[in-house]
Design a protein around this motif. Structure first.
Motif, PDB file in Angstrom:
ATOM      1  N   GLY A 359       1.072  -1.278  -0.104  1.00  0.00           N
ATOM      2  CA  GLY A 359       0.007  -0.020  -0.168  1.00  0.00           C
ATOM      3  C   GLY A 359       1.104   0.754   0.529  1.00  0.00           C
ATOM      4  N   VAL A 360       0.234   2.087   0.699  1.00  0.00           N
ATOM      5  CA  VAL A 360       1.326   3.902   0.762  1.00  0.00           C
ATOM      6  C   VAL A 360       0.770   4.605   1.933  1.00  0.00           C
ATOM      7  CG1 VAL A 360       0.478   6.176  -1.265  1.00  0.00           C
ATOM      8  CG2 VAL A 360       0.569   4.048  -1.897  1.00  0.00           C
ATOM      9  N   ASP A 361       1.613   5.103   1.912  1.00  0.00           N
ATOM     10  CA  ASP A 361       1.675   6.491   3.228  1.00  0.00           C
ATOM     11  C   ASP A 361       1.791   7.682   2.681  1.00  0.00           C
ATOM     12  OD1 ASP A 361       1.704   4.148   5.031  1.00  0.00           O
ATOM     13  OD2 ASP A 361       3.792   4.165   4.958  1.00  0.00           O
ATOM     14  N   VAL A 362       0.591   8.468   2.727  1.00  0.00           N
ATOM     15  CA  VAL A 362       0.800  10.196   2.744  1.00  0.00           C
ATOM     16  C   VAL A 362       1.067  10.412   4.015  1.00  0.00           C
ATOM     17  CG1 VAL A 362      -0.048  11.872   1.529  1.00  0.00           C
ATOM     18  CG2 VAL A 362      -1.148   9.566   0.216  1.00  0.00           C
ATOM     19  N   ILE A 363       1.737  11.203   3.733  1.00  0.00           N
ATOM     20  CA  ILE A 363       1.919  11.793   5.387  1.00  0.00           C
ATOM     21  C   ILE A 363       2.394  13.302   5.123  1.00  0.00           C
ATOM     22  CG2 ILE A 363       4.183  12.634   6.741  1.00  0.00           C
ATOM     23  CD1 ILE A 363       5.259   9.764   6.208  1.00  0.00           C
ATOM     24  N   LEU A 364       1.553  14.496   5.268  1.00  0.00           N
ATOM     25  CA  LEU A 364       1.336  15.451   5.776  1.00  0.00           C
ATOM     26  C   LEU A 364       1.830  16.287   7.481  1.00  0.00           C
ATOM     27  CD1 LEU A 364      -0.401  18.159   4.680  1.00  0.00           C
ATOM     28  CD2 LEU A 364      -2.325  17.618   5.650  1.00  0.00           C
ATOM     29  N   GLU A 365       2.778  16.992   7.052  1.00  0.00           N
ATOM     30  CA  GLU A 365       3.018  17.899   8.753  1.00  0.00           C
ATOM     31  C   GLU A 365       2.951  19.414   8.395  1.00  0.00           C
ATOM     32  OE1 GLU A 365       7.132  17.996  11.540  1.00  0.00           O
ATOM     33  OE2 GLU A 365       5.934  16.004  10.484  1.00  0.00           O
ATOM     34  N   ILE A 366       1.961  19.639   9.349  1.00  0.00           N
ATOM     35  CA  ILE A 366       1.963  21.550   9.235  1.00  0.00           C
ATOM     36  C   ILE A 366       1.977  21.645  11.023  1.00  0.00           C
ATOM     37  CG2 ILE A 366       0.091  21.205   7.291  1.00  0.00           C
ATOM     38  CD1 ILE A 366      -1.997  21.617   9.667  1.00  0.00           C
ATOM     39  N   PRO A 367       2.335  23.175  11.046  1.00  0.00           N
ATOM     40  CA  PRO A 367       1.938  24.047  11.892  1.00  0.00           C
ATOM     41  C   PRO A 367       0.788  23.468  12.957  1.00  0.00           C
ATOM     42  CG  PRO A 367       2.922  25.009  10.851  1.00  0.00           C
ATOM     43  CD  PRO A 367       2.367  23.581   9.859  1.00  0.00           C
ATOM     44  N   ALA A 368       0.866  22.754  14.254  1.00  0.00           N
ATOM     45  CA  ALA A 368       0.029  22.729  15.315  1.00  0.00           C
ATOM     46  C   ALA A 368      -0.272  24.016  15.787  1.00  0.00           C
ATOM     47  CB  ALA A 368       0.655  21.725  15.975  1.00  0.00           C
ATOM     48  N   ILE A 369      -1.545  24.967  14.995  1.00  0.00           N
ATOM     49  CA  ILE A 369      -1.910  25.931  15.399  1.00  0.00           C
ATOM     50  C   ILE A 369      -3.287  26.011  16.055  1.00  0.00           C
ATOM     51  CG2 ILE A 369      -2.049  28.136  14.597  1.00  0.00           C
ATOM     52  CD1 ILE A 369      -0.276  28.145  12.880  1.00  0.00           C
ATOM     53  N   ILE A 370      -3.102  26.620  17.044  1.00  0.00           N
ATOM     54  CA  ILE A 370      -4.851  26.303  17.508  1.00  0.00           C
ATOM     55  C   ILE A 370      -6.180  27.761  17.563  1.00  0.00           C
ATOM     56  CG2 ILE A 370      -5.986  26.315  19.808  1.00  0.00           C
ATOM     57  CD1 ILE A 370      -4.430  23.998  20.444  1.00  0.00           C
TER      58      ILE A 370
END
Length: 370
Positions: A359-370
């Protein structure tokens, strides 16, 4: 005409309060310094004077130019030193510098005579003229000082306004581009779902088609509620994603299993609106659609190095292409990266790779802003 002029002066005075506090402070310090000079000069000679005598003289002089400041600021807007008007502005300021110096120096000389010199000699035109002529350079320099600060502030203010306007235009352009990118997703998903419903109807699977229509209605309702927002809380995005996946589960006749592992501490973190739906759609379309067995899809959201890290994984057929080539084949991945770049600049990660276990992994990483 006169009333309009005074009105404009008053408006400039009220709008530029920080400039005038600086101006008041500057002229007050100059008045104190010049008072000390006059005090020393008067007490060297025969005409002795106290501090209470010299202070009003120099404060009248300094504060006369202080009162001139709002008019000068207004004139700086009316008489800019550009290519077409610098000569006219220069001539007007030369006349005003001389005229204002004569008036202010004359008033200063009269106040000095009234407070200090009255008992020593009578006031005469010759004495006033000589005093004005002797101090004319100081008068013109004082005028030029006011003009310099006025033009400096005016050009700085214009520069700041242009920067603010450019920033606003850039923000509005980015928002328009983001809105366009986001709106592209809705018809893309809608057409795919309608095609699936149409196929079910042709197969006389009306009950399944009805479930898909109901799910589609709920999905579109939530989508329209948040259509003006570029970012939503992760919790809302997951709720929307679940509605989308319920539609897909109906389509796949229970050949799709979904698992969620969402850190509850991250539910309030802001995430791009509708950012997960194209990633999941891509996993289903390119990874799971052709599987004859049950397909598994997992969505994981966790905190990593202070960022929000989301991984969408499937156990499908995997990919045989480079990421850049794969993104160019469809709107979903290309659109996702474009939106992330608009929102976060270089402060994001977006990767798609084969999982060693299939299978495939799609990884998304963004700043954790509340």
């Amino acid at each position: 005409m006169k009333n309009n002029f005074l009105k404009k002066v008053f408006i400039h005075l009220s709008e530029q309060k920080y400039f005038y506090w600086l101006t008041i402070g500057t002229w007050t310090l100059l008045a104190i310094f010049m008072s000390s000079q006059l005090y020393v000069r008067m007490n060297i000679g025969n005409n002795k004077a106290s501090w209470l005598d010299v202070i009003p003289v120099e404060f009248v002089y300094s504060y006369s130019y202080l009162l001139l400041s709002p008019i000068m600021l207004w004139l700086s807007y009316k008489l800019p030193f550009d290519k077409s008007g610098w000569l006219k502005s220069s001539l007007i300021h030369v006349v005003l510098a001389i005229f204002s110096s004569i008036i202010i120096l004359g008033v200063r000389r009269y106040v000095q005579w009234l407070i200090i010199d009255k008992t020593v000699f009578p006031l005469s035109f010759e004495r006033v003229f000589n005093s004005i002529y002797y101090s004319m350079d100081y008068g013109v320099m004082s005028y030029l000082l006011v003009a310099f600060f006025s033009y400096t502030y005016m050009y700085y203010n214009q520069f700041r306004q242009r920067e603010l306007k450019a920033s606003q235009l850039e923000f509005e352009l980015a928002q328009a581009q983001l809105q366009t990118l986001k709106m592209q997703l809705q018809p893309h998903f809608l057409f795919n779902t309608l095609n699936s419903i149409s196929a079910l109807v042709r197969k006389n699977e009306n009950e399944t088609a009805t479930k898909m229509i109901a799910g589609l209605g709920n999905f579109l309702r939530l989508t329209l509620e948040n259509q003006s927002e570029q970012e939503v809380e992760l919790q809302k995005e997951i709720e929307l994603l679940k509605l989308y996946l319920e539609i897909q589960k109906v389509r796949f006749n229970d050949r799709l299993e979904i698992s969620y592992n969402i850190d509850p501490d991250l539910l309030n973190v802001k995430i791009p609106n509708l950012i997960l739906q194209p990633l999941v759609e891509n996993a289903i379309k390119h990874g799971l659609a052709d599987k004859t067995t049950i397909g598994h899809l997992s969505i994981i959201a966790a905190r990593e190095n202070g960022n929000l890290r989301i991984k969408v994984s499937d156990d499908g057929i995997g990919i045989n292409d480079e990421l850049e080539n794969l993104k160019n084949k469809g709107i979903g991945l290309l659109n996702t990266e474009a939106r992330l770049e608009k929102l976060y600049g270089n402060s994001f990660k977006f990767d798609l790779k084969n999982n060693p276990n299939g299978g495939v992994d799609v990884i998304l990483e963004i700043p954790a802003i509340i």
